[in-house]
Design an enzyme around this catalytic site. Structure first.
Site, mmCIF file in Angstrom:
data_model
loop_
_atom_site.group_PDB
_atom_site.id
_atom_site.type_symbol
_atom_site.label_atom_id
_atom_site.label_comp_id
_atom_site.label_asym_id
_atom_site.label_seq_id
_atom_site.Cartn_x
_atom_site.Cartn_y
_atom_site.Cartn_z
ATOM 1 N N THR A 71 -16.990 6.667 -5.252
ATOM 2 C CA THR A 71 -17.812 7.465 -6.160
ATOM 3 C C THR A 71 -17.088 8.784 -6.450
ATOM 4 O O THR A 71 -16.542 9.407 -5.539
ATOM 5 C CB THR A 71 -19.186 7.756 -5.503
ATOM 6 O OG1 THR A 71 -19.771 6.511 -5.121
ATOM 7 C CG2 THR A 71 -20.109 8.480 -6.455
ATOM 8 N N ASP A 115 0.857 -1.181 0.000
ATOM 9 C CA ASP A 115 0.000 0.000 0.000
ATOM 10 C C ASP A 115 0.895 1.233 0.000
ATOM 11 O O ASP A 115 2.044 1.170 0.476
ATOM 12 C CB ASP A 115 -0.893 0.002 1.248
ATOM 13 C CG ASP A 115 -2.174 0.782 1.047
ATOM 14 O OD1 ASP A 115 -3.260 0.167 1.063
ATOM 15 O OD2 ASP A 115 -2.091 2.026 0.879
ATOM 16 N N CYS A 173 -20.028 -0.099 -0.008
ATOM 17 C CA CYS A 173 -20.307 -0.746 -1.299
ATOM 18 C C CYS A 173 -21.682 -0.478 -1.896
ATOM 19 O O CYS A 173 -21.781 -0.106 -3.066
ATOM 20 C CB CYS A 173 -20.109 -2.250 -1.157
ATOM 21 S SG CYS A 173 -18.398 -2.676 -0.835
HETATM 22 P P1 NAD Z 1 -9.915 0.576 1.163
HETATM 23 O O1 NAD Z 1 -10.027 2.042 0.937
HETATM 24 O O2 NAD Z 1 -10.079 0.029 2.535
HETATM 25 O O3 NAD Z 1 -8.463 0.067 0.645
HETATM 26 C C1 NAD Z 1 -7.906 0.437 -0.557
HETATM 27 C C2 NAD Z 1 -6.408 0.657 -0.332
HETATM 28 O O4 NAD Z 1 -5.771 0.835 -1.594
HETATM 29 C C3 NAD Z 1 -6.082 1.921 0.485
HETATM 30 O O5 NAD Z 1 -5.357 1.563 1.640
HETATM 31 C C4 NAD Z 1 -5.236 2.770 -0.464
HETATM 32 O O6 NAD Z 1 -4.204 3.474 0.182
HETATM 33 C C5 NAD Z 1 -4.677 1.725 -1.402
HETATM 34 N N1 NAD Z 1 -4.250 2.249 -2.705
HETATM 35 C C6 NAD Z 1 -4.913 3.079 -3.554
HETATM 36 N N2 NAD Z 1 -4.188 3.283 -4.647
HETATM 37 C C7 NAD Z 1 -3.026 2.590 -4.508
HETATM 38 C C8 NAD Z 1 -1.885 2.396 -5.334
HETATM 39 N N3 NAD Z 1 -1.789 2.959 -6.550
HETATM 40 N N4 NAD Z 1 -0.875 1.634 -4.870
HETATM 41 C C9 NAD Z 1 -0.949 1.037 -3.645
HETATM 42 N N5 NAD Z 1 -2.017 1.170 -2.826
HETATM 43 C C10 NAD Z 1 -3.049 1.933 -3.265
HETATM 44 O O7 NAD Z 1 -10.947 -0.101 0.174
HETATM 45 P P2 NAD Z 1 -11.654 -1.549 0.335
HETATM 46 O O8 NAD Z 1 -12.843 -1.418 1.210
HETATM 47 O O9 NAD Z 1 -10.618 -2.563 0.625
HETATM 48 O O10 NAD Z 1 -12.204 -1.751 -1.136
HETATM 49 C C11 NAD Z 1 -11.344 -2.073 -2.204
HETATM 50 C C12 NAD Z 1 -12.173 -2.478 -3.408
HETATM 51 O O11 NAD Z 1 -12.907 -3.667 -3.105
HETATM 52 C C13 NAD Z 1 -13.221 -1.447 -3.833
HETATM 53 O O12 NAD Z 1 -13.330 -1.467 -5.221
HETATM 54 C C14 NAD Z 1 -14.492 -1.966 -3.194
HETATM 55 O O13 NAD Z 1 -15.644 -1.567 -3.904
HETATM 56 C C15 NAD Z 1 -14.317 -3.458 -3.293
HETATM 57 N N6 NAD Z 1 -15.029 -4.242 -2.276
HETATM 58 C C16 NAD Z 1 -15.098 -3.827 -0.991
HETATM 59 C C17 NAD Z 1 -15.736 -4.616 -0.031
HETATM 60 C C18 NAD Z 1 -15.827 -4.193 1.416
HETATM 61 O O14 NAD Z 1 -16.540 -4.831 2.169
HETATM 62 N N7 NAD Z 1 -15.148 -3.167 1.849
HETATM 63 C C19 NAD Z 1 -16.291 -5.841 -0.402
HETATM 64 C C20 NAD Z 1 -16.192 -6.242 -1.730
HETATM 65 C C21 NAD Z 1 -15.553 -5.441 -2.656
HETATM 66 C C1 UDX Z 2 -21.879 -5.896 1.134
HETATM 67 C C2 UDX Z 2 -22.227 -7.248 0.487
HETATM 68 O O1 UDX Z 2 -23.044 -8.006 1.374
HETATM 69 C C3 UDX Z 2 -20.949 -8.012 0.148
HETATM 70 O O2 UDX Z 2 -21.277 -9.209 -0.544
HETATM 71 C C4 UDX Z 2 -20.084 -7.137 -0.721
HETATM 72 O O3 UDX Z 2 -18.877 -7.807 -1.016
HETATM 73 C C5 UDX Z 2 -19.790 -5.816 -0.040
HETATM 74 O O4 UDX Z 2 -21.023 -5.166 0.294
HETATM 75 P P1 UDX Z 2 -21.139 -5.132 3.568
HETATM 76 O O5 UDX Z 2 -21.518 -3.782 3.069
HETATM 77 O O6 UDX Z 2 -19.816 -5.318 4.188
HETATM 78 O O7 UDX Z 2 -21.236 -6.192 2.361
HETATM 79 O O8 UDX Z 2 -22.227 -5.635 4.648
HETATM 80 P P2 UDX Z 2 -23.732 -6.179 4.535
HETATM 81 O O9 UDX Z 2 -23.890 -7.272 5.509
HETATM 82 O O10 UDX Z 2 -24.107 -6.454 3.152
HETATM 83 O O11 UDX Z 2 -24.588 -4.951 5.070
HETATM 84 C C6 UDX Z 2 -24.711 -3.736 4.337
HETATM 85 C C7 UDX Z 2 -25.698 -2.821 5.037
HETATM 86 O O12 UDX Z 2 -27.024 -3.334 4.929
HETATM 87 C C8 UDX Z 2 -25.434 -2.664 6.542
HETATM 88 O O13 UDX Z 2 -25.647 -1.323 6.912
HETATM 89 C C9 UDX Z 2 -26.459 -3.587 7.171
HETATM 90 O O14 UDX Z 2 -26.798 -3.207 8.472
HETATM 91 C C10 UDX Z 2 -27.629 -3.395 6.213
HETATM 92 N N1 UDX Z 2 -28.588 -4.519 6.224
HETATM 93 C C11 UDX Z 2 -28.180 -5.764 5.849
HETATM 94 C C12 UDX Z 2 -29.904 -4.288 6.578
HETATM 95 O O15 UDX Z 2 -30.291 -3.158 6.907
HETATM 96 N N2 UDX Z 2 -30.779 -5.337 6.559
HETATM 97 C C13 UDX Z 2 -30.418 -6.594 6.182
HETATM 98 O O16 UDX Z 2 -31.276 -7.483 6.183
HETATM 99 C C14 UDX Z 2 -29.066 -6.812 5.823
#
Ligand code: NAD
Ligand code: UDX
Length: 464
Positions: A90, A33, A273
């Site tokens: 976004t 990172d 997400c």
């Molecule tokens: P995050 O912000 O927690 O982590 C992303 C990291 O990437 C940051 O630490 C940032 O410093 C680093 N970064 C950015 N540009 C970089 C570069 N050029 N080189 C090295 N490091 C760099 O984000 P996240 O929640 O882990 O999400 C990552 C992706 O996964 C997003 O596209 C998100 O939509 C997707 N996703 C997130 C979740 C979730 O639950 N958070 C679940 C499924 C998919």
């Molecule tokens: C979501 C998707 O579930 C996951 O598959 C994807 O990879 C990332 O986005 P996350 O956002 O981490 O995961 O949590 P999730 O359990 O989906 O909850 C999302 C939001 O919906 C939370 O605020 C949760 O409280 C709310 N929620 C969930 C409700 O209000 N009602 C429900 O029945 C389920």
């Protein structure tokens, strides 16, 4: 030894690649990172994210076959497979502002791979991206590849949910993978299939073309969020009619075609997400000249905003149409339980509305640091500034402390420690101003028992 590099040590890159290292001791996994503080935390005793079960996994493999580093170039150079797991938020300005995904981090990471690589790589799109992003990545990589070096691109979106990430990564419903349907693309895909197949039944590893895989991720999040907005829309009807939203959800969920999951009414969905990915889908639909499709998905987000506002209005109306200078204990600030993540948490919007109504908020969350709560509330666009937040928000170190002298309690996050057996509601009642109100935005409390104590209880999706 096979070497994996993961670019982006966030909520997805950290846990997902730590689990690969945990399951495959013969693979060297380096998570990199640009954020030095984040990497330092990954290398310390206090990991940068709270996720049940994560500490054990990281501590078991760190320094053996799992490494965290800011040396992005070195990790790229030595890797056979590279996960790109950077943030795709976004866009805040410019074309598509407020809807389109900001792909700047994806592009920077891709260009870095192109510049630094001296051997062939399999590049895996782990971040959630708009449909056809892999095409842009391929164009950048191919334009920079030199003789003898090839780049194969795979889509491998992540479905983990925060709070249950380790469980989800150990036992996923499915792992999704997409590739170009060429012999080289399929061979690259097979390498990734072989890794996941070490602990995931092969039939759960689904393969398809790149564009279907990219779109499926957006589609899955849109469908999940749509269920929540649907039950939340019904919760408004329940409150007006005397129907009970838990009973309606149960009745509908027992139909096997509907299923029982993701039908819990709430103050509104949060997290990094759902909103982002739906808006991304809305933008895609608009770009494809499909305004009706765009409007359909947009309504899921509109309903979510309405739910947050509706619940806050119910609080103000019930508290005799004014909350000016009333102490309101807000329990829970994270977007769901078992995470310290606050991105898009409903609590942020609710706090902002209540501050604008001049309430005095006493906020408590077991995992969100006080600094984060303040930072979220003064973030541009939230609607409250630093002076107002200082004047109207105090952060407490326990639920009991937050409730002392409060006129009302608002449950924003469904933490287990707020449930009936875990908190002494008799003690809380005794410490509050009377009449003492509780607003349950998560359907975790036993309203009849609380009424016996003396509380006035208002529950989402139930009439009083
Ligand atoms: P995050 O912000 O927690 O982590 C992303 C990291 O990437 C940051 O630490 C940032 O410093 C680093 N970064 C950015 N540009 C970089 C570069 N050029 N080189 C090295 N490091 C760099 O984000 P996240 O929640 O882990 O999400 C990552 C992706 O996964 C997003 O596209 C998100 O939509 C997707 N996703 C997130 C979740 C979730 O639950 N958070 C679940 C499924 C998919
Ligand atoms: C979501 C998707 O579930 C996951 O598959 C994807 O990879 C990332 O986005 P996350 O956002 O981490 O995961 O949590 P999730 O359990 O989906 O909850 C999302 C939001 O919906 C939370 O605020 C949760 O409280 C709310 N929620 C969930 C409700 O209000 N009602 C429900 O029945 C389920």
């Amino acid at each position: 030894m096979l070497k994996i590099c993961c670019i982006g040590a966030g909520y997805v890159g950290g846990p997902s690649c730590a689990v690969i290292a945990f399951k495959c001791h013969d693979i060297k996994v380096t998570i990199v990172d640009l954020n030095q503080a984040r990497i330092d935390a990954w290398n310390s005793d206090r990991l940068p994210i709270y996720e049940p079960g994560l500490d054990e996994i990281v501590f078991a493999r760190r320094g053996k076959n799992l490494f965290f580093s800011t040396d992005v170039d070195e990790a790229i150079r030595e890797a056979d497979l590279i996960f790109v797991s950077v943030n795709t938020p976004t866009k805040k300005s410019g074309m598509g502002a407020g809807m389109a995904a900001d792909l700047a981090y994806i592009e920077t990471a891709t260009r870095r791979i192109a510049q630094v690589a001296t051997t062939s790589k399999i590049v895996i799109e782990k971040s959630t991206v708009p449909c056809r992003t892999a095409q842009s990545m391929r164009t950048i990589l191919e334009a920079n590849s030199t003789k003898g070096i090839r780049f194969d691109i795979l889509s491998n979106p992540e479905f983990l949910a925060e709070g249950t990430a380790i469980q989800d990564l150990f036992h996923p419903d499915r792992v999704l993978m997409g590739c170009l349907q060429t012999p080289e693309g399929l061979a690259a895909q097979q390498k990734l299939v072989d890794i996941y197949s070490r602990w995931i039944p092969r039939e759960r590893v689904i393969t398809m073309n790149l564009w279907s895989s990219e779109l499926s991720k957006l589609a899955a999040n849109a469908l999940l969020a749509q269920r929540i907005s649907s039950i939340n829309a019904l919760s408004a009807i329940c409150e007006a009619t005397g129907a009970d939203v838990d009973e309606v959800a149960y009745a509908c969920g027992t139909d096997s075609r509907i299923g029982p999951k993701f039908l819990k009414a709430s103050v509104g969905f949060g997290g990094s997400c759902f909103q982002k990915d739906i808006l991304n889908l809305v933008y895609l639909s608009e770009q494809l000249f499909l305004p009706e499709v765009a409007a359909y998905w947009k309504s899921v987000v509109t309903m979510n905003e309405y739910q947050k506002m509706r619940f806050t209005h119910r609080i103000v109306r019930t508290l005799f149409n004014t909350v000016t200078n009333k102490r309101i204990a807000l329990l829970g600030f994270a977007f769901k339980k078992d995470t310290g993540d606050t991105r898009e948490s409903a609590a942020i919007t609710m706090c902002s509305y209540l501050i604008q109504e001049h309430a005095q908020l006493a906020v408590y969350d077991p995992k969100v640091p006080p600094k984060q709560i303040i930072a979220d509330l003064i973030e541009p666009g939230v609607g409250t500034n630093e002076v107002e937040v200082k004047k109207h928000v105090s952060i407490c170190s326990s639920a009991y402390e937050a409730c002392v002298d409060a006129d009302a309690i608002v449950i924003c996050t469904e933490w287990d420690e707020f449930k009936m057996g875990a908190l002494d509601y008799q003690r809380i009642y005794a410490s509050m101003n009377k009449p003492a109100f509780i607003f349950d935005g998560r359907l975790i409390l036993d309203a009849p028992k609380l009424r016996e104590i003396g509380f006035k209880v208002e529950t989402i999706g139930k009439s009083t």
